[in-house]
Design a protein around this motif. Structure first.
Motif, PDB file in Angstrom:
ATOM      1  N   GLN A 288     -33.072  26.358 -36.706  1.00  0.00           N
ATOM      2  CA  GLN A 288     -33.618  26.915 -38.039  1.00  0.00           C
ATOM      3  C   GLN A 288     -34.350  28.462 -37.403  1.00  0.00           C
ATOM      4  OE1 GLN A 288     -35.355  24.393 -40.659  1.00  0.00           O
ATOM      5  NE2 GLN A 288     -36.184  26.086 -42.092  1.00  0.00           N
ATOM      6  N   SER A 289     -34.488  29.251 -38.004  1.00  0.00           N
ATOM      7  CA  SER A 289     -35.297  30.418 -37.654  1.00  0.00           C
ATOM      8  C   SER A 289     -36.791  30.293 -38.289  1.00  0.00           C
ATOM      9  CB  SER A 289     -34.847  31.736 -38.223  1.00  0.00           C
ATOM     10  OG  SER A 289     -33.647  31.882 -37.499  1.00  0.00           O
ATOM     11  N   VAL A 290     -37.848  30.483 -37.759  1.00  0.00           N
ATOM     12  CA  VAL A 290     -39.354  30.063 -38.061  1.00  0.00           C
ATOM     13  C   VAL A 290     -40.006  31.061 -37.585  1.00  0.00           C
ATOM     14  CG1 VAL A 290     -39.126  27.641 -37.955  1.00  0.00           C
ATOM     15  CG2 VAL A 290     -39.758  28.729 -35.996  1.00  0.00           C
ATOM     16  N   GLY A 291     -41.235  31.423 -38.340  1.00  0.00           N
ATOM     17  CA  GLY A 291     -42.361  32.396 -37.919  1.00  0.00           C
ATOM     18  C   GLY A 291     -43.219  31.492 -37.156  1.00  0.00           C
ATOM     19  N   ALA A 301     -38.930  32.856 -34.141  1.00  0.00           N
ATOM     20  CA  ALA A 301     -38.467  32.122 -32.867  1.00  0.00           C
ATOM     21  C   ALA A 301     -37.071  31.232 -33.594  1.00  0.00           C
ATOM     22  CB  ALA A 301     -39.657  30.911 -32.446  1.00  0.00           C
ATOM     23  N   LYS A 302     -36.478  30.551 -32.698  1.00  0.00           N
ATOM     24  CA  LYS A 302     -35.628  29.644 -33.039  1.00  0.00           C
ATOM     25  C   LYS A 302     -35.781  28.271 -32.747  1.00  0.00           C
ATOM     26  CE  LYS A 302     -31.682  31.903 -34.521  1.00  0.00           C
ATOM     27  NZ  LYS A 302     -30.890  31.582 -36.057  1.00  0.00           N
ATOM     28  N   LEU A 303     -35.769  27.285 -33.402  1.00  0.00           N
ATOM     29  CA  LEU A 303     -36.197  25.741 -33.397  1.00  0.00           C
ATOM     30  C   LEU A 303     -35.267  25.087 -33.102  1.00  0.00           C
ATOM     31  CD1 LEU A 303     -38.876  24.111 -33.728  1.00  0.00           C
ATOM     32  CD2 LEU A 303     -37.554  23.371 -35.567  1.00  0.00           C
ATOM     33  N   LEU A 304     -35.189  24.414 -31.696  1.00  0.00           N
ATOM     34  CA  LEU A 304     -34.123  23.424 -31.130  1.00  0.00           C
ATOM     35  C   LEU A 304     -35.009  22.095 -31.060  1.00  0.00           C
ATOM     36  CD1 LEU A 304     -32.895  25.560 -27.949  1.00  0.00           C
ATOM     37  CD2 LEU A 304     -32.007  25.618 -30.210  1.00  0.00           C
ATOM     38  N   ILE A 305     -34.388  21.112 -32.015  1.00  0.00           N
ATOM     39  CA  ILE A 305     -34.700  19.835 -32.212  1.00  0.00           C
ATOM     40  C   ILE A 305     -34.411  18.967 -31.041  1.00  0.00           C
ATOM     41  CG2 ILE A 305     -35.038  17.681 -33.582  1.00  0.00           C
ATOM     42  CD1 ILE A 305     -36.354  20.132 -34.759  1.00  0.00           C
ATOM     43  N   LEU A 306     -35.088  18.202 -30.298  1.00  0.00           N
ATOM     44  CA  LEU A 306     -34.882  17.460 -29.167  1.00  0.00           C
ATOM     45  C   LEU A 306     -34.749  15.893 -29.637  1.00  0.00           C
ATOM     46  CD1 LEU A 306     -37.161  18.757 -26.298  1.00  0.00           C
ATOM     47  CD2 LEU A 306     -34.783  19.162 -26.573  1.00  0.00           C
TER      48      LEU A 306
END
Length: 612
Positions: A288-291, A301-306
């Protein structure tokens, strides 16, 4: 004794009376710009202060309008406490809740001020309703006071509270708080004096005359003067408002959101490992794209869930974040929650290693984190960035490292090795001496061949092999136990000379030859010097040594080209003798030094040919 300084911020919904409250407390008219006066709202951060009861209270009045939430967020990071203002008559509104979310995410304690109390018929009922509406957010409410700017007794009661409440600096208990950091919230030019910036101090102390680093510019600037609430001061500390007059930088190069810090501690990275947190919001999704906002620095930023709530932010620009910093996360310009920064210097670790590491870092369990990182870095894990990465000084990091089992600690180079690494170095050394019994090594030469082997680790390995009777130390060098140093030195000269002969017109650089011969650089330099004294080889320039026979051949060839072509330059020499530019220049300059040629802008002509 310097009076204590606490930084407070007014927060709350637009038109709930924040600026009027500050004016009643301090006499300061915050909304000074034409646009602010026309619109009747605070657009930018405004600053004032109140000296009361042997303490100084700095105030930041943040805007309450929905479209200006990022300005509110930027101002909030430095608060010691908030004045959370809610209209007692209107109650909690949309921006009241968003500001409550920010205060709770940043763990900022607050004083709940019920403003415009003169318009409220039942203040107790209003207080109960407002507190109930704020209950979803774990706010640390220090007190609840009803006020009206038309009721001087209520304003005085608030002043009394502010003058006596035992405020504390909002701290995390990390060594990091010794490091000066300030995110710029304004850039301006002082007529006749130069460029200045302002912001809230995140940590450490800044003094007149200090040198600071503008992190994103990688530029050092000087602090000419410091100003605080209109007065020149000598220093400013944690959570204090300050304006810095700078030298060594142009105003147009500075931007809001840039970080000023002490030099030598922080590096920029475009990835951050984080722990997500929010209240009454839906979880974020992978990719997901976030501020992202850290202080006044805003980016995407792009969020990469671990594994929720642990994730990695892939940012669109480098940030100079530190361990346990908080970043505010927004979706479509609305605050979603926060990211606690766990790993500001991201390693290329696999998920089964990274997740336990992030969980240890989230618990501030640095001992476990160090253990995991040492096991993951077989060739050494460095502590030089311990302030940024773990929030602790080098000394503190070493104290933790020395409690670990199965770890070799290099306290000089700040590197940790698993004990198995020493076995690997022993194996490497035995292979070197097996292939080249004339090897003459030192910790420095071993490090030049294998950069991960620090001097400390090399010494451990050398002494271990000496204890076995495999090596001995002589003249600062390590050689096979049954050999003699002086005989090896003679052989080294012969080998170097032979390699230079074989190199012809383009021999390798000396340091490369030393590596091939497994010899210490100082020993190699001494051998080259001896060969030069014997006139077997000649030094053309810093890193070019050639055998006499090769040099004679080159001179004869160049003189012949000059006679035939009438001139000689780099390009012609490269073509005729098949040389790289480096060697061509070296030979041409040697001709010049011998007085054979005249050099005019790189073009050589024959001046004084040698006698036959």
């Amino acid at each position: 004794m310097i009076p204590p300084y606490f930084l407070l911020g007014t927060c709350g919904h637009v038109d709930h009376g924040k600026s009027a409250l500050i004016k009643a407390l301090t006499g300061f008219e915050g909304d000074t710009s034409v646009h602010e006066k026309e619109r009747g709202i605070t657009i930018d951060l405004s600053f004032s202060h109140l000296k009361i009861a042997e303490r100084t209270l700095g105030f930041i009045d943040v805007p309450g309008h929905k479209s200006l939430v990022s300005t509110m967020v930027g101002g909030s990071f430095g608060f010691d406490a908030g004045l959370f203002v809610v209209d007692a008559h209107e109650g909690v509104k949309e921006q009241s809740l968003e500001h409550a979310l920010v205060l709770s995410l940043l763990k900022i304690p607050c004083i709940l001020v019920l403003s415009k109390a003169d318009k409220c018929q039942d203040i107790e009922a209003s207080k109960e309703a407002i507190c109930a509406a704020l209950k979803p957010y774990p706010l640390d409410i220090l007190g609840v006071l009803a006020c009206s700017v038309y009721d001087l007794k209520s304003i005085q009661a608030l002043k009394n509270f502010l003058s006596t409440y035992p405020f504390k600096k909002r701290q995390m208990g990390l060594d990091l708080e010794q490091l000066f950091r300030l995110y710029v919230d304004r850039v301006f030019v002082l007529p006749g004096r130069g460029v200045a910036v302002s912001g809230s101090v995140w940590g450490g102390m800044v003094r007149k005359g200090d040198s600071l680093l503008v992190a994103s510019l990688n530029q050092v600037v000087g602090v000419k003067t410091l100003h605080q609430h209109g007065q020149e001061v000598q220093k400013a500390g944690l959570h204090e408002r300050v304006a810095l007059q700078l030298q060594g930088v142009k105003a147009q190069d500075l931007k809001v959101g840039m970080l000023l810090s002490s030099k030598g501690y922080l590096r920029g990275f475009d990835r951050l490992d984080i722990e997500l947190s929010t209240y009454d919001k839906d979880p974020l999704k992978h990719n997901q794209s976030v501020g992202v906002q850290i202080g006044t620095h805003k980016l995407n930023a792009k969020l990469l869930i671990l594994e929720y709530p642990y994730a990695t932010l892939v940012l669109d620009a480098p940030v100079f974040a530190c361990y346990l910093d908080t970043a505010i996360i927004s979706i479509n310009q609305r605050v979603w929650g926060a990211a606690k920064i766990l790993n500001p210097i991201v390693d290329l670790l696999k998920k089964p290693v990274k997740l336990p590491l992030l969980k240890a870092l989230a618990q501030r369990d640095l001992k476990t984190a160090f253990s995991l990182l040492v096991r993951a870095h077989k060739k050494g894990f460095g502590l030089l960035s311990s302030m940024q990465r773990f929030g602790c000084t080098h000394q503190h990091a070493l104290e933790i490292a020395n409690t670990l089992e199965g770890v070799l600690v290099d306290s000089k180079d700040f590197v940790l090795y698993p004990k198995e690494t020493l076995k690997s170095v022993l194996y490497t050394l035995k292979n070197i001496y097996a292939k080249n019994p004339q090897a003459l090594l030192s910790p420095k030469s071993l490090n030049s061949k294998h950069s991960y082997i620090s001097h400390h680790l090399a010494n451990l390995a050398f002494h271990a092999l000496a204890k076995e009777g495999f090596l001995k130390q002589e003249g600062g060098l390590w050689l096979l136990a049954h050999l003699e140093l002086d005989k090896l030195q003679d052989k080294l000269q012969d080998k170097l000379y032979q390699m230079l002969l074989e190199g012809g017109l383009t021999p390798e650089a000396p340091y490369n030859l030393y590596d091939h011969l497994d010899t210490d650089r100082q020993m190699g330099d001494d051998a080259l010097k001896a060969l030069c004294q014997q006139k077997k080889i000649y030094r053309l320039c810093h890193n070019v040594f050639v055998a006499k026979s090769a040099l004679d051949k080159a001179i004869n060839s160049m003189l012949e080209i000059l006679r035939v072509s009438g001139y000689l330059d780099v390009q012609l020499l490269k073509e005729k003798l098949i040389l790289s530019r480096k060697y061509a220049i070296a030979y041409l300059e040697y001709l010049d030094k011998r007085g054979y040629t005249h050099n005019e802008q790189g073009r050589r002509t024959l001046k004084n040919p040698p006698q036959a």
